[in-house]
Design an enzyme around this catalytic site. Sequence first.
Site, mmCIF file in Angstrom:
data_model
loop_
_atom_site.group_PDB
_atom_site.id
_atom_site.type_symbol
_atom_site.label_atom_id
_atom_site.label_comp_id
_atom_site.label_asym_id
_atom_site.label_seq_id
_atom_site.Cartn_x
_atom_site.Cartn_y
_atom_site.Cartn_z
ATOM 1 N N ASP A 1 7.242 -6.724 -1.280
ATOM 2 C CA ASP A 1 6.261 -6.423 -2.318
ATOM 3 C C ASP A 1 5.052 -7.347 -2.202
ATOM 4 O O ASP A 1 5.057 -8.330 -1.462
ATOM 5 C CB ASP A 1 6.893 -6.484 -3.713
ATOM 6 C CG ASP A 1 7.378 -7.870 -4.088
ATOM 7 O OD1 ASP A 1 6.566 -8.808 -4.056
ATOM 8 O OD2 ASP A 1 8.566 -8.025 -4.433
ATOM 9 N N ARG A 2 4.019 -7.044 -2.947
ATOM 10 C CA ARG A 2 2.731 -7.724 -2.790
ATOM 11 C C ARG A 2 2.830 -9.230 -3.003
ATOM 12 O O ARG A 2 2.156 -10.016 -2.325
ATOM 13 C CB ARG A 2 1.714 -7.133 -3.782
ATOM 14 C CG ARG A 2 0.292 -7.669 -3.620
ATOM 15 C CD ARG A 2 -0.664 -6.934 -4.542
ATOM 16 N NE ARG A 2 -0.313 -7.157 -5.936
ATOM 17 C CZ ARG A 2 -0.746 -8.191 -6.665
ATOM 18 N NH1 ARG A 2 -1.544 -9.099 -6.115
ATOM 19 N NH2 ARG A 2 -0.392 -8.318 -7.925
#
Length: 317
Positions: free
Chosen positions: A101-102
């Site tokens: 994820d980011r």
Amino acid sequence: MPRLQKILAQAGVASRRHAEELIQAGRVTVNGKVAQLGQSAEFTDQIAVDGKRIQVSEGHKTFLLYKPKGVITTASDEAGRKTVLDLMPVIPGLHPVGRLDRLTEGLLILTTDGDLTLKLTHPRYQHEKEYRIWSEEELTNQDLAHLEDGVELEDGITEPARVIRAPEGLYLTIREGRNRQVRRMMDAIGKPVRRLVRVRLGGMTLRGVKPGEYRQLTQREIEVLMQETCSPRERTRLHEEWDYVKYGFGKRHGRAQMREESPGTAGQDATLTAGRRTNQPPKGRGVKSTESATETRPLSRPRNAERDVRNGTRRKR
């Protein structure tokens, strides 16, 4: 000679199944002639889809990337955010294997090899993924036991995990690959994640790359990557390196550097050399320092060394 659909998939045009549909629809040509399903082709042939020639290259390329925080794991983004492919050279068919994820940093594999992607992501292969977690709150023994036994999430209970305590957090090893699984596991036990780094995938670690850097893997390294796990010795070395850089204790493999001060060590000597402190003479020469070990060493030896002393397999220093 490879089949045409395999060449199209390797070039990133489509999956093999979709490539077969393109060929059946008469949208693919080879050297100016409409291709037939099952046809083979050379990498030097002029292959076009809907009249647009595609770039093909013989052989696959696989890279290891240290994904930095804030970069998203996708080929493109409608919002214009930076993606992992923006950090990589332009290679037809290159794609990330799995997702981070980011806000998560760490090891990410990118490849043009669809078969390798399947072997690394399909649940039946059970490759280990190890994460270094910094928690917002202190973890108790009960929290660690809960993670080891399995945590109840909205999509089912997680499989048993391997947990090793570390300063301000832990190392967590899992074999599953659910969406945002590690963060959800930590939220479920009431200990949100402050920082999350994937430090290992199978037998491959982040050694040798810095955030935002990448390197191409050799065939031997791909074989190491495909191992389900790494040796206990390699895992211990990995933990010691990470904890040294952050906290200044444990063994340091490679070039010596300044450590960051950790809580309770303010005012103490913060310079380390490879294997000894700068205020200590080399072994067998000079006069022994009169300072005590507690004055020069902010933290004790690694846990495995203390264990060996207790077991009598290592001479106490």
